[in-house]
Design an enzyme around this catalytic site. Structure first.
Site, PDB file in Angstrom:
ATOM      1  N   ARG A   1      -8.708  -1.031   4.141  1.00 54.72           N
ATOM      2  CA  ARG A   1      -7.901   0.069   3.609  1.00 54.72           C
ATOM      3  C   ARG A   1      -6.504  -0.414   3.223  1.00 54.72           C
ATOM      4  NH1 ARG A   1      -7.495   5.171   6.981  1.00 54.72           N
ATOM      5  NH2 ARG A   1      -6.104   5.417   5.230  1.00 54.72           N
TER       6      ARG A   1
ATOM      7  N   ARG B   1      -4.990   9.904   4.234  1.00 49.70           N
ATOM      8  CA  ARG B   1      -3.935  10.874   4.422  1.00 49.70           C
ATOM      9  C   ARG B   1      -3.040  11.010   3.192  1.00 49.70           C
ATOM     10  NH1 ARG B   1      -1.024  13.748   8.115  1.00 49.70           N
ATOM     11  NH2 ARG B   1       1.217  13.752   7.681  1.00 49.70           N
TER      12      ARG B   1
ATOM     13  N   LYS C   1       0.838  -1.208   0.000  1.00 56.18           N
ATOM     14  CA  LYS C   1       0.000   0.000   0.000  1.00 56.18           C
ATOM     15  C   LYS C   1       0.870   1.255   0.000  1.00 56.18           C
ATOM     16  CE  LYS C   1      -2.578   2.312   3.744  1.00 56.18           C
ATOM     17  NZ  LYS C   1      -1.443   3.032   4.294  1.00 56.18           N
ATOM     18  N   ASN C   2       1.830   1.292   0.905  1.00 54.03           N
ATOM     19  CA  ASN C   2       2.592   2.527   1.064  1.00 54.03           C
ATOM     20  C   ASN C   2       3.582   2.771  -0.073  1.00 54.03           C
ATOM     21  OD1 ASN C   2       1.157   2.923   3.359  1.00 54.03           O
ATOM     22  ND2 ASN C   2       2.869   2.648   4.789  1.00 54.03           N
TER      23      ASN C   2
ATOM     24  N   ILE D   1       6.677   7.231  17.208  1.00 52.71           N
ATOM     25  CA  ILE D   1       6.306   7.931  15.962  1.00 52.71           C
ATOM     26  C   ILE D   1       4.933   8.599  16.072  1.00 52.71           C
ATOM     27  CG2 ILE D   1       6.105   7.734  13.431  1.00 52.71           C
ATOM     28  CD1 ILE D   1       8.819   6.734  14.267  1.00 52.71           C
TER      29      ILE D   1
ATOM     30  N   ASP E   1       3.972   0.662  12.198  1.00 55.93           N
ATOM     31  CA  ASP E   1       2.807  -0.005  11.600  1.00 55.93           C
ATOM     32  C   ASP E   1       2.665  -1.467  12.040  1.00 55.93           C
ATOM     33  OD1 ASP E   1       2.165   2.325  10.324  1.00 55.93           O
ATOM     34  OD2 ASP E   1       2.673   1.660   8.312  1.00 55.93           O
TER      35      ASP E   1
ATOM     36  N   CYS F   1      -6.000   7.265   8.927  1.00 58.96           N
ATOM     37  CA  CYS F   1      -6.124   6.608  10.219  1.00 58.96           C
ATOM     38  C   CYS F   1      -5.932   7.609  11.342  1.00 58.96           C
ATOM     39  CB  CYS F   1      -5.067   5.518  10.341  1.00 58.96           C
ATOM     40  SG  CYS F   1      -5.484   4.047   9.417  1.00 58.96           S
TER      41      CYS F   1
ATOM     42  N   ARG G   1      -0.794  14.081  13.315  1.00 60.32           N
ATOM     43  CA  ARG G   1      -0.400  14.005  11.912  1.00 60.32           C
ATOM     44  C   ARG G   1      -0.459  15.363  11.198  1.00 60.32           C
ATOM     45  NH1 ARG G   1      -2.068   8.166   9.548  1.00 60.32           N
ATOM     46  NH2 ARG G   1       0.002   8.285   8.705  1.00 60.32           N
ATOM     47  N   PRO G   2       0.349  16.327  11.621  1.00 58.45           N
ATOM     48  CA  PRO G   2       0.348  17.637  10.968  1.00 58.45           C
ATOM     49  C   PRO G   2       0.986  17.579   9.573  1.00 58.45           C
ATOM     50  CG  PRO G   2       2.068  17.523  12.630  1.00 58.45           C
ATOM     51  CD  PRO G   2       1.319  16.231  12.698  1.00 58.45           C
ATOM     52  N   ILE G   3       0.831  18.652   8.790  1.00 61.82           N
ATOM     53  CA  ILE G   3       1.446  18.688   7.459  1.00 61.82           C
ATOM     54  C   ILE G   3       2.351  19.914   7.301  1.00 61.82           C
ATOM     55  CG2 ILE G   3      -0.257  17.285   6.222  1.00 61.82           C
ATOM     56  CD1 ILE G   3      -1.574  19.937   5.306  1.00 61.82           C
ATOM     57  N   ASP G   4       2.789  20.455   8.454  1.00 59.94           N
ATOM     58  CA  ASP G   4       3.614  21.661   8.411  1.00 59.94           C
ATOM     59  C   ASP G   4       4.894  21.479   7.595  1.00 59.94           C
ATOM     60  OD1 ASP G   4       4.043  19.821  10.598  1.00 59.94           O
ATOM     61  OD2 ASP G   4       5.579  21.184  11.345  1.00 59.94           O
TER      62      ASP G   4
HETATM   63  C1  UD1 Z   1       3.809   7.021   6.490  1.00 57.41           C
HETATM   64  C2  UD1 Z   1       3.037   5.742   6.235  1.00 57.41           C
HETATM   65  C3  UD1 Z   1       2.468   5.198   7.541  1.00 57.41           C
HETATM   66  C4  UD1 Z   1       3.568   5.025   8.562  1.00 57.41           C
HETATM   67  C5  UD1 Z   1       4.380   6.303   8.705  1.00 57.41           C
HETATM   68  C6  UD1 Z   1       5.593   6.135   9.612  1.00 57.41           C
HETATM   69  C7  UD1 Z   1       2.181   5.983   3.990  1.00 57.41           C
HETATM   70  C8  UD1 Z   1       0.990   6.177   3.113  1.00 57.41           C
HETATM   71  N1  UD1 Z   1       1.954   6.027   5.314  1.00 57.41           N
HETATM   72  O1  UD1 Z   1       2.890   7.988   7.015  1.00 57.41           O
HETATM   73  O2  UD1 Z   1       1.843   3.940   7.264  1.00 57.41           O
HETATM   74  O3  UD1 Z   1       3.003   4.703   9.816  1.00 57.41           O
HETATM   75  O4  UD1 Z   1       4.851   6.752   7.422  1.00 57.41           O
HETATM   76  O5  UD1 Z   1       6.413   5.123   9.142  1.00 57.41           O
HETATM   77  O6  UD1 Z   1       3.289   5.755   3.518  1.00 57.41           O
HETATM   78  N2  UD1 Z   1       5.142  14.959  10.959  1.00 57.41           N
HETATM   79  C9  UD1 Z   1       5.109  16.293  11.304  1.00 57.41           C
HETATM   80  N3  UD1 Z   1       4.869  17.225  10.330  1.00 57.41           N
HETATM   81  C10 UD1 Z   1       4.670  16.885   9.008  1.00 57.41           C
HETATM   82  C11 UD1 Z   1       4.713  15.514   8.656  1.00 57.41           C
HETATM   83  C12 UD1 Z   1       4.955  14.573   9.659  1.00 57.41           C
HETATM   84  O7  UD1 Z   1       5.284  16.651  12.457  1.00 57.41           O
HETATM   85  O8  UD1 Z   1       4.452  17.776   8.171  1.00 57.41           O
HETATM   86  C13 UD1 Z   1       5.386  13.936  12.007  1.00 57.41           C
HETATM   87  C14 UD1 Z   1       4.166  13.022  12.220  1.00 57.41           C
HETATM   88  O9  UD1 Z   1       3.225  13.599  13.089  1.00 57.41           O
HETATM   89  C15 UD1 Z   1       4.808  11.788  12.805  1.00 57.41           C
HETATM   90  C16 UD1 Z   1       6.177  11.744  12.102  1.00 57.41           C
HETATM   91  O10 UD1 Z   1       6.394  13.043  11.574  1.00 57.41           O
HETATM   92  O11 UD1 Z   1       5.012  11.925  14.190  1.00 57.41           O
HETATM   93  C17 UD1 Z   1       6.268  10.728  11.005  1.00 57.41           C
HETATM   94  O12 UD1 Z   1       5.259  10.951  10.057  1.00 57.41           O
HETATM   95  P1  UD1 Z   1       5.452  10.610   8.507  1.00 57.41           P
HETATM   96  O13 UD1 Z   1       6.730   9.856   8.349  1.00 57.41           O
HETATM   97  O14 UD1 Z   1       5.250  11.846   7.719  1.00 57.41           O
HETATM   98  O15 UD1 Z   1       4.251   9.602   8.266  1.00 57.41           O
HETATM   99  P2  UD1 Z   1       3.262   9.530   7.029  1.00 57.41           P
HETATM  100  O16 UD1 Z   1       3.990   9.877   5.780  1.00 57.41           O
HETATM  101  O17 UD1 Z   1       2.013  10.243   7.372  1.00 57.41           O
END
Ligand code: UD1
Length: 417
Positions: free
Chosen positions: A398, A89, A18-19, A328, A306, A113, A118-121
């Site tokens: 999913r 997401r 999936k990922n 994480i 995961d 999920c 899960r911010p996007i900053d």
């Molecule tokens: C991806 C995977 C998910 C997995 C995760 C960690 C996909 C579709 N999903 O999620 O299955 O659990 O990696 O291996 O591939 N963060 C911030 N700001 C941001 C982005 C992230 O603070 O803008 C933080 C998150 O809150 C979290 C950490 O960074 O604590 C890791 O998140 P990230 O690696 O971005 O996970 P995803 O890409 O959402």
């Protein structure tokens, strides 16, 4: 509905990842032509993503059972509708690719999920450095560029999604992009491998420093999605949970080192088998009874977050006390209340879980509230003596093509109600 209490045995084949598939699907819009994907998993998140691709002008169809074709020749849309994007997401990775293709994009804030804030900053800050103007509204985010430009980006955390978004934006940007502190997950290496097949110039994928030299255009290509290491880990843990003995064909063994070490420390015997041109991961878990003294979830190559819920479930009946630190995602202990209903002894303090052994779990009706936790509850059902019902199984769909079919192949007594 699962009737547990008996060891799993038999063999099954592991689906595509999936990922890996989701960012590759986002990347296909950068190709002004066709991409053929082998082993793309037929799971809900992929189906949502295919709806989105159609909405922005791609033609999408299955050429036969196993080959997905995405023709992005006429992909000129830029508005991603809430209907599907709000559910997952990964819709956020369309930011980088649709900007690369059409110079602008509008996406609703991503769903997915519920396992933390899960911010996007980081995604936003990185794209702003690449000459993207971003406006945030109540429910959507719109982004526009007069031309993406390469930049050097230092990531404070190795975020998987941020690394992917930058790569997608950088592939056809002007100049060179360097990502310092990039995530090293195998799914990022797969994305870059696909893009390089299509003519991109990316080096360093799988390391902390990735360099992307922008190219003018990408060509049509064919690619095979790698097998899913998390699904392989989930079925390995189902085997350990029931002290069974199974073979998981196509499991990406080379991506599972940290995980395999842990189940070996619990007493499982792990080997590989070759059958015709296929390789199988062999799990013999008759003696897998030991607790895990201490484990932290970590970015790759560490133990994946995961697989944390599935491991925690198995540890509820292991000999001794186990401790897990989730580093994480802060809200990834949502299954604890459900496991407690089954008689598990788990206490949570901040991000640490202490799991004390109980002789057995009791079957009952449980609620899944997210994908991996839902799969963990199915494992709990396999461990319990009586019948367990896992409600809200759509969360599991999913990420699993068909968990019931797969576990039946491993001789579980399980069915959809
Ligand atoms: C991806 C995977 C998910 C997995 C995760 C960690 C996909 C579709 N999903 O999620 O299955 O659990 O990696 O291996 O591939 N963060 C911030 N700001 C941001 C982005 C992230 O603070 O803008 C933080 C998150 O809150 C979290 C950490 O960074 O604590 C890791 O998140 P990230 O690696 O971005 O996970 P995803 O890409 O959402």
């Amino acid at each position: 509905m699962v009737c547990g209490g008996r060891p799993l045995y038999g063999e099954t084949r592991i689906q595509g990842s999936k990922n890996a598939a989701l960012p590759i699907l986002a990347a296909t819009v950068l190709v002004k032509g066709k991409t053929r994907l082998y082993r793309c998993p037929k799971i809900l998140d992929i189906i949502y993503m295919l709806h989105i691709l159609r909405e922005i002008g791609c033609t999408v169809f299955w050429e036969d059972e196993d080959v997905l074709v995405i023709d992005a020749a006429d992909c000129d849309g830029y508005e991603i509708a809430e209907q599907y994007a709000g559910k997952m997401r990964s819709s956020i990775i369309l930011l980088g690719s649709v900007l690369g293709r059409n110079g602008r994009v509008q996406v609703p804030y991503p769903g997915g999920c519920i396992i933390g804030k899960r911010p996007i900053d980081m995604h936003i800050a990185a794209l702003q450095t690449m000459n993207v103007h971003i406006e945030t509204h109540e429910k959507t985010l719109s982004a526009q560029t007069s031309g993406l430009t390469g930049a050097t980006l230092d990531l404070a955390l190795p975020s998987v999604g941020t690394t992917e978004n930058i790569i997608l934006a950088a592939v056809t940007a002007r100049g060179r992009t360097r990502i310092n502190g990039a995530a090293r997950e195998p799914e990022i290496a797969a994305l870059c491998d696909y893009l390089n097949h299509a003519g991109a110039r990316i080096t360093g994928a799988g390391t902390e420093t990735i360099e992307i030299n922008g190219v003018r255009r990408l060509q049509q290509t064919t690619y095979e999605i790698p097998a899913d290491r998390i699904v392989a880990g989930t079925y390995s843990l189902a085997t350990v949970a029931t002290r069974g003995s199974t073979i998981l064909y196509d499991a990406p063994i080379h991506q599972m080192d940290a995980f395999i070490k842990i189940i070996q420390s619990m007493g499982a015997r792990v080997s590989r088998i070759r059958h015709a041109d296929r390789i199988g991961l062999v799990i013999d878990a008759e003696q897998a009874v030991h607790a895990v003294e201490y484990l932290e979830t970590k970015e790759y190559p560490g133990f994946p977050t995961d697989l944390q819920s599935q491991l925690m479930t198995v540890l509820t009946t292991a000999d001794g006390t186990s401790r897990i630190l989730e580093t994480i995602f802060e809200e990834r202990y949502k299954i604890v209340g459900e496991l407690q209903k089954m008689g598990a002894h788990i206490t949570i303090q901040d991000r640490e879980a202490v799991i004390e052994s109980v002789p057995r779990l009791q079957g009952t009706t449980l609620q899944a509230s997210e994908l991996r936790g839902g799969a963990a509850l199915v494992i709990a059902g396999l461990m319990a003596q009586q019948t367990t019902i896992v409600e809200n199984a759509h969360f599991i769909k999913r990420g699993h093509e068909d968990i019931v079919k797969d576990l039946k192949e491993l001789s579980a007594s399980i069915k959809y109600l």
